[in-house]
Design a protein around this motif. Structure first.
Motif, PDB file in Angstrom:
ATOM      1  N   GLY A   1       1.022  -0.978   0.130  1.00  0.00           N
ATOM      2  CA  GLY A   1       0.274  -0.212   0.150  1.00  0.00           C
ATOM      3  C   GLY A   1       0.441   1.181   0.408  1.00  0.00           C
ATOM      4  N   ILE A   2       2.320   1.557   0.750  1.00  0.00           N
ATOM      5  CA  ILE A   2       3.013   1.925   0.883  1.00  0.00           C
ATOM      6  C   ILE A   2       3.562   3.078  -0.560  1.00  0.00           C
ATOM      7  CG2 ILE A   2       4.988   4.018   1.601  1.00  0.00           C
ATOM      8  CD1 ILE A   2       4.390   2.192   4.817  1.00  0.00           C
ATOM      9  N   GLY A   3       4.060   1.216  -0.883  1.00  0.00           N
ATOM     10  CA  GLY A   3       4.659   1.254  -2.116  1.00  0.00           C
ATOM     11  C   GLY A   3       3.515   1.989  -3.365  1.00  0.00           C
ATOM     12  N   LEU A   4       1.951   1.753  -3.893  1.00  0.00           N
ATOM     13  CA  LEU A   4       0.990   2.361  -4.932  1.00  0.00           C
ATOM     14  C   LEU A   4       0.667   3.429  -3.733  1.00  0.00           C
ATOM     15  CD1 LEU A   4      -1.286  -0.595  -4.321  1.00  0.00           C
ATOM     16  CD2 LEU A   4      -0.033  -0.351  -6.111  1.00  0.00           C
ATOM     17  N   ALA A   5       1.214   3.845  -2.743  1.00  0.00           N
ATOM     18  CA  ALA A   5       0.955   5.296  -2.884  1.00  0.00           C
ATOM     19  C   ALA A   5       1.890   6.302  -3.123  1.00  0.00           C
ATOM     20  CB  ALA A   5       0.607   5.396  -0.906  1.00  0.00           C
ATOM     21  N   LEU A   6       2.962   6.401  -2.922  1.00  0.00           N
ATOM     22  CA  LEU A   6       4.293   7.037  -3.506  1.00  0.00           C
ATOM     23  C   LEU A   6       4.077   6.598  -4.898  1.00  0.00           C
ATOM     24  CD1 LEU A   6       6.795   5.663  -1.065  1.00  0.00           C
ATOM     25  CD2 LEU A   6       5.908   7.520  -0.485  1.00  0.00           C
ATOM     26  N   GLY A   7       4.180   5.713  -5.447  1.00  0.00           N
ATOM     27  CA  GLY A   7       3.949   5.827  -6.667  1.00  0.00           C
ATOM     28  C   GLY A   7       3.034   6.069  -7.148  1.00  0.00           C
ATOM     29  N   ARG A   8       2.007   6.333  -6.203  1.00  0.00           N
ATOM     30  CA  ARG A   8       0.568   7.434  -7.642  1.00  0.00           C
ATOM     31  C   ARG A   8       0.778   8.870  -7.611  1.00  0.00           C
ATOM     32  NH1 ARG A   8      -5.610   6.853  -6.197  1.00  0.00           N
ATOM     33  NH2 ARG A   8      -5.986   8.425  -7.687  1.00  0.00           N
ATOM     34  N   GLN A   9       2.015   8.786  -6.906  1.00  0.00           N
ATOM     35  CA  GLN A   9       2.303  10.226  -6.804  1.00  0.00           C
ATOM     36  C   GLN A   9       3.765  10.698  -7.146  1.00  0.00           C
ATOM     37  OE1 GLN A   9       3.560  11.389  -2.528  1.00  0.00           O
ATOM     38  NE2 GLN A   9       0.816  11.168  -2.187  1.00  0.00           N
ATOM     39  N   SER A  10       4.027   9.750  -8.420  1.00  0.00           N
ATOM     40  CA  SER A  10       5.118   9.679  -8.655  1.00  0.00           C
ATOM     41  C   SER A  10       5.189  10.736 -10.074  1.00  0.00           C
ATOM     42  CB  SER A  10       5.545   8.648  -9.014  1.00  0.00           C
ATOM     43  OG  SER A  10       7.036   8.582 -10.128  1.00  0.00           O
ATOM     44  N   ASN A  11       6.237  10.707 -10.197  1.00  0.00           N
ATOM     45  CA  ASN A  11       6.749  12.166 -11.728  1.00  0.00           C
ATOM     46  C   ASN A  11       6.637  10.660 -12.744  1.00  0.00           C
ATOM     47  OD1 ASN A  11       7.022  13.910  -9.872  1.00  0.00           O
ATOM     48  ND2 ASN A  11       9.049  14.027  -9.558  1.00  0.00           N
TER      49      ASN A  11
ATOM     50  N   THR B   1      13.285  13.460   1.690  1.00  0.00           N
ATOM     51  CA  THR B   1      11.607  14.316   2.463  1.00  0.00           C
ATOM     52  C   THR B   1      10.640  13.308   2.499  1.00  0.00           C
ATOM     53  OG1 THR B   1      12.711  16.484   1.400  1.00  0.00           O
ATOM     54  CG2 THR B   1      10.415  16.073   2.592  1.00  0.00           C
ATOM     55  N   THR B   2      10.297  12.189   1.552  1.00  0.00           N
ATOM     56  CA  THR B   2       9.749  11.384   1.755  1.00  0.00           C
ATOM     57  C   THR B   2       9.884  10.486   3.226  1.00  0.00           C
ATOM     58  OG1 THR B   2       8.945  11.479  -1.180  1.00  0.00           O
ATOM     59  CG2 THR B   2       8.600   9.760   0.661  1.00  0.00           C
ATOM     60  N   MET B   3      10.932  10.009   2.685  1.00  0.00           N
ATOM     61  CA  MET B   3      11.585   9.025   3.824  1.00  0.00           C
ATOM     62  C   MET B   3      11.152   8.865   5.114  1.00  0.00           C
ATOM     63  SD  MET B   3      10.463   6.180   1.837  1.00  0.00           S
ATOM     64  CE  MET B   3      10.745   5.321   2.997  1.00  0.00           C
ATOM     65  N   LEU B   4      12.172  10.856   5.799  1.00  0.00           N
ATOM     66  CA  LEU B   4      12.384  11.351   6.322  1.00  0.00           C
ATOM     67  C   LEU B   4      11.217  12.013   7.423  1.00  0.00           C
ATOM     68  CD1 LEU B   4      15.835  11.679   6.238  1.00  0.00           C
ATOM     69  CD2 LEU B   4      15.030   9.630   7.857  1.00  0.00           C
ATOM     70  N   ILE B   5      10.503  12.332   6.301  1.00  0.00           N
ATOM     71  CA  ILE B   5       9.676  13.455   6.958  1.00  0.00           C
ATOM     72  C   ILE B   5       8.450  13.372   6.454  1.00  0.00           C
ATOM     73  CG2 ILE B   5       9.177  16.078   7.129  1.00  0.00           C
ATOM     74  CD1 ILE B   5      11.982  15.816   7.996  1.00  0.00           C
ATOM     75  N   THR B   6       7.656  13.298   5.392  1.00  0.00           N
ATOM     76  CA  THR B   6       6.491  13.234   4.827  1.00  0.00           C
ATOM     77  C   THR B   6       5.521  11.762   5.712  1.00  0.00           C
ATOM     78  OG1 THR B   6       6.796  12.710   2.305  1.00  0.00           O
ATOM     79  CG2 THR B   6       6.023  15.354   3.533  1.00  0.00           C
ATOM     80  N   LEU B   7       6.357  10.628   4.939  1.00  0.00           N
ATOM     81  CA  LEU B   7       6.090   9.335   5.371  1.00  0.00           C
ATOM     82  C   LEU B   7       5.635   9.199   6.808  1.00  0.00           C
ATOM     83  CD1 LEU B   7       5.067   7.217   3.751  1.00  0.00           C
ATOM     84  CD2 LEU B   7       7.221   6.461   3.845  1.00  0.00           C
ATOM     85  N   PRO B   8       7.056   9.122   7.921  1.00  0.00           N
ATOM     86  CA  PRO B   8       6.382   8.687   8.881  1.00  0.00           C
ATOM     87  C   PRO B   8       5.276   9.616   9.611  1.00  0.00           C
ATOM     88  CG  PRO B   8       8.761   9.265   8.132  1.00  0.00           C
ATOM     89  CD  PRO B   8       7.996   9.859   7.243  1.00  0.00           C
ATOM     90  N   GLN B   9       4.659  11.108   9.595  1.00  0.00           N
ATOM     91  CA  GLN B   9       4.084  11.825   9.884  1.00  0.00           C
ATOM     92  C   GLN B   9       2.681  10.943   9.216  1.00  0.00           C
ATOM     93  OE1 GLN B   9       4.292  15.818  10.371  1.00  0.00           O
ATOM     94  NE2 GLN B   9       6.821  15.564   9.109  1.00  0.00           N
ATOM     95  N   GLY B  10       2.475  10.949   7.986  1.00  0.00           N
ATOM     96  CA  GLY B  10       1.414  10.578   7.298  1.00  0.00           C
ATOM     97  C   GLY B  10       1.060   9.173   8.050  1.00  0.00           C
ATOM     98  N   LEU B  11       1.706   8.092   7.806  1.00  0.00           N
ATOM     99  CA  LEU B  11       1.207   7.045   9.060  1.00  0.00           C
ATOM    100  C   LEU B  11       0.600   7.628   9.922  1.00  0.00           C
ATOM    101  CD1 LEU B  11       4.255   4.923   7.424  1.00  0.00           C
ATOM    102  CD2 LEU B  11       1.396   4.674   6.899  1.00  0.00           C
ATOM    103  N   ARG B  12       1.474   8.669  10.665  1.00  0.00           N
ATOM    104  CA  ARG B  12       0.954   8.408  12.253  1.00  0.00           C
ATOM    105  C   ARG B  12      -0.556   8.695  11.953  1.00  0.00           C
ATOM    106  NH1 ARG B  12       3.953  11.878  16.628  1.00  0.00           N
ATOM    107  NH2 ARG B  12       5.862  10.358  15.926  1.00  0.00           N
ATOM    108  N   ASN B  13      -0.047   9.984  11.152  1.00  0.00           N
ATOM    109  CA  ASN B  13      -2.508  11.059  11.055  1.00  0.00           C
ATOM    110  C   ASN B  13      -2.694   9.369  10.967  1.00  0.00           C
ATOM    111  OD1 ASN B  13      -0.711  13.216  10.936  1.00  0.00           O
ATOM    112  ND2 ASN B  13      -0.711  13.334   9.054  1.00  0.00           N
ATOM    113  N   ILE B  14      -3.309   8.029  10.762  1.00  0.00           N
ATOM    114  CA  ILE B  14      -3.296   7.137   9.719  1.00  0.00           C
ATOM    115  C   ILE B  14      -3.737   6.360  10.256  1.00  0.00           C
ATOM    116  CG2 ILE B  14      -4.242   8.311   7.227  1.00  0.00           C
ATOM    117  CD1 ILE B  14      -1.867   6.021   6.890  1.00  0.00           C
ATOM    118  N   ILE B  15      -2.781   6.174  11.504  1.00  0.00           N
ATOM    119  CA  ILE B  15      -3.168   4.841  12.251  1.00  0.00           C
ATOM    120  C   ILE B  15      -5.432   4.176  12.712  1.00  0.00           C
ATOM    121  CG2 ILE B  15      -2.742   4.130  14.740  1.00  0.00           C
ATOM    122  CD1 ILE B  15      -0.438   5.371  15.079  1.00  0.00           C
TER     123      ILE B  15
END
Lengths: 405, 270
Positions: A216-226, A314-328
């Motif tokens: 799911g994380i892979g798909l979410a990141l892939g969806r925002q891929s350039n 930025t994704t791995m250290l900042i947005t992903l950890p915070q994003g995952l915490r948002n959606i527990i």
């Protein structure tokens, strides 16, 4: 009166009496007006009566033989009798793991270990149909928890990383035990069609949960891929899977997908089903993760960029950890609904816990009137697992809440 | 050009800086050069034809009504916003889409935001250590030592292991300043650093900024703290409707503004 005047400088005045403590709570929530008081009393009488009746039925009227005489069917389905020790050992292993994590992490794990141990002791000693062998087995669970607790210091030495490693090993060994290993005497692989009951629900949920996070994380990141191809493929996958009911997907994986395989390749139904549930769950997880990451304040990305962090950092250290915490809460909600959805596999002829209950009632004349007992039991089992998940979720949220705004 | 400045940035800069700071402002080199810079958001022209040169070690306070393009302008200095016309050169590095240039510039330029933008899932110390470790590949021990020194410098060494949510606004902003300084930038950008703070906390942040200015840091500050500007700024820039209306030393801006719009704005806020 003097207390109030002195309050300006010294000790602040106490709250008015009858507004705090139990009395205050009762007055505020249940008896705030005569109408509310009336509603409270009427509801209390109705609920109390219902509860007394239910308990009376459970203890006096109900005939629990429909459960106790075939516990094994509900728990592991048609799993071969001579190999039944394998799932039993798996349960004891996981109990020991619980004991280890109690010693290592305390808190939530302790609550669980104590809860499970207590339930096991109660089930083991209450006077009802279980035979002596099963009683011993149930009572071995608290023993395994205790053993894990005692051995924890020498096994993981309080280190979280080793604890996670131990958990992965135990789960892997448990799965191997249940499935069997080719060519090992006494551990012959079982026919996966015999796996049923609660074990089937648990296995499917475990695979679904385990796979949905990384995929799911892979798909979410892939969806925002350039990269347009990656992006399009991810969007297509997510939207197609989410647009189709799980039942339909299960049907297709069972009946239509095999038509596309070469003649000589046969994939086990259990694996196909597990994969279907994994993909289904991943697509939903992807959207949860995307939502969680979108909720991270844009200033976070800006600050990271201004510090010179690269995009993926930025994704791995900042947005992903915070994003995952948002959606527990959303993640756990999804796990709970996934666990319950595993009972849909009855549609392709698998005998999960619910289906096993239905079959038991309908195919045994002596149990034809025991539907209430069966479904109450099934509901209780599902509730215990789902409530456990939501309990863990709340504990994690609280533990992580330290740094939250 | 980019290469020479990079070697400067990583090795000889502190001593060079000290020597340069001995010189009066007029004789120093330009560290920021903007020529005819434009920026549009859609059809809206947010910054129009801004040309400005900033000397090494100079403190420039940028002020003006809201929506006048001052934030957009300083965000272009480290390319959080792209300029679409004109030229921006930072310490000899031309601002282009080249990724290597971008990395070099981000290393040269630190930024402090109005909303602090600390990472809420990390302690103050880890906020500061993150970029040196990940971008400059500094060993953990060294990064930690630097971070502790910086916390000392901004006056809150005892808050090292607290999370941002446990700190007051003023403390958070000081951690944010320390975080930007940890990358040893040549230039610091401040985007309304005190606007989100309660009055009693503004001073503690301004004190840190004063100390920073005295140490010879090149600073571009968007702020409406006119007392701070009068005291610390070498020059002040007044922006209105995306244009740089007036640029001059505080004495000129406060006592003898050359433009009517500057006078009108100052009358409103003073």
């Amino acid at each position: 009166m003097s207390a109030v005047t002195a309050g300006a400088m010294g000790r602040p005045p106490p709250p008015p009496p009858m507004t705090v403590g139990y009395v205050g709570w009762l007055r505020k929530n249940l008896f705030s007006s005569w109408a509310n008081s009336l509603v409270t009393i009427v509801l209390a009488v109705v609920l109390g009566w219902a509860l007394v009746s239910l308990i009376g039925w459970v203890i006096v009227t109900a005939d629990w033989e429909v459960i106790t005489s075939r516990v094994q069917l509900y728990l592991v389905g048609l799993y071969p009798k001579d190999g039944i020790w394998r799932p039993q050992v798996a349960v004891l292993l996981i109990s020991a793991l619980l004991g280890i994590s109690w010693r290592t992490w305390g808190g939530t794990a302790r609550g669980f270990a104590v809860g499970l141990g207590a339930v096991a002791v109660i089930v083991g000693v209450i006077p009802h149909g279980l035979d002596i062998l099963n009683r011993i087995l149930v009572l071995a669970i608290p023993a395994a928890i205790g053993l894990g607790y005692l051995l924890a210091p020498s096994l993981v030495a309080g280190r979280s990383r080793r604890m996670v490693g131990a958990a992965l090993i135990v789960v892997f060994v448990a799965l191997l035990l249940i499935r069997g290993i080719e060519g090992v005497p006494g551990l012959e692989p079982v026919n996966t069609r015999t796996i049923g009951g609660l074990l089937l629900n648990l296995l499917l949920a475990l695979f679904g949960i385990g796979a949905s996070m990384p995929i799911g994380i892979g798909l979410a990141l892939g969806r925002q891929s350039n990269l347009p191809v990656v992006k399009f493929a991810c969007i297509a996958f997510i939207e197609i899977i989410r647009g189709v009911p799980l039942i339909t997907l299960l049907f297709m994986s069972r009946h239509i997908l095999p038509l596309t395989f070469p003649e000589n390749i046969k994939i086990d139904t259990l694996y196909l089903t597990a994969i279907t549930i994994m993909l289904f769950s991943s697509a939903y997880m992807a959207e949860n993760v995307r939502g969680g990451m979108a909720a991270v304040a844009p200033g976070q990305t800006e600050a990271a960029r201004a510090l010179g962090l690269r995009g993926w950092q930025t994704t791995m250290l900042i947005t992903l950890p915070q994003g995952l915490r948002n959606i527990i809460p959303a993640i756990v909600g999804q796990f709970i609904s996934l666990f319950k959805d595993t009972s849909l596999v009855f549609i392709i002829g698998m005998l999960d816990l619910v289906e096993m209950g239905r079959v038991t009632i309908q195919s045994n004349l002596e149990f034809i009137d025991n539907g209430r007992e069966v479904y109450l039991f099934i509901a209780l089992v599902f509730w215990i697992f789902c409530f456990s998940m939501s309990y863990v979720s709340r504990r994690i949220e609280r533990a992580l809440g330290v740094g939250q705004r | 050009m980019a290469e020479t400045s990079q070697t400067n940035g990583s090795t000889g800069m502190p001593e060079d800086n000290a020597a340069i700071l001995e010189l009066p402002l007029e004789q120093r080199d330009d560290i920021i050069v903007c020529e005819g810079v434009h920026k549009w958001f859609g059809d809206f022209c947010a910054v129009r034809d801004v040309s400005m040169r900033v000397k090494r070690g100079e403190v420039v306070v940028i002020f003006g009504p809201s929506g006048s393009g001052k934030s957009t302008f300083i965000r272009m200095i480290n390319r959080l916003e792209e300029h679409q016309q004109g030229r921006i050169v930072v310490d000899g590095i031309e601002m282009t889409n080249d990724v290597r240039n971008l990395d070099a510039i981000r290393r040269e330029v630190g930024m402090v935001f109005q909303q602090f933008n600390l990472f809420p899932h990390m302690t103050a110390l880890n906020n500061i250590m993150l970029a040196p470790q990940r971008v400059r590949h500094m060993p953990r021990d060294e990064a930690q030592q630097t971070a502790l020194q910086l916390l000392e410098r901004v006056g809150i060494p005892e808050q090292a292991n607290k999370y941002p949510a446990e700190l007051s606004g003023g403390q958070q902003q000081r951690v944010a300043i320390a975080r930007a300084l940890a990358m040893q930038p040549e230039i610091m950008l401040f985007d309304e650093p005190t606007s989100a703070l309660d009055p009693e906390m503004i001073k503690e942040v301004l004190d840190v900024m004063r100390e920073l200015a005295a140490s010879g840091m090149t600073m571009l500050c968007v702020t409406h703290e006119m007392g701070f500007a009068r005291e610390v700024a070498d020059r002040m820039a007044f922006f209105d409707e995306g244009a740089l209306v007036e640029l001059g030393p505080p004495s000129q801006i406060f006592n003898d503004p050359q433009e009517e719009r500057t006078q009108l704005f100052l009358d409103q806020i003073l």
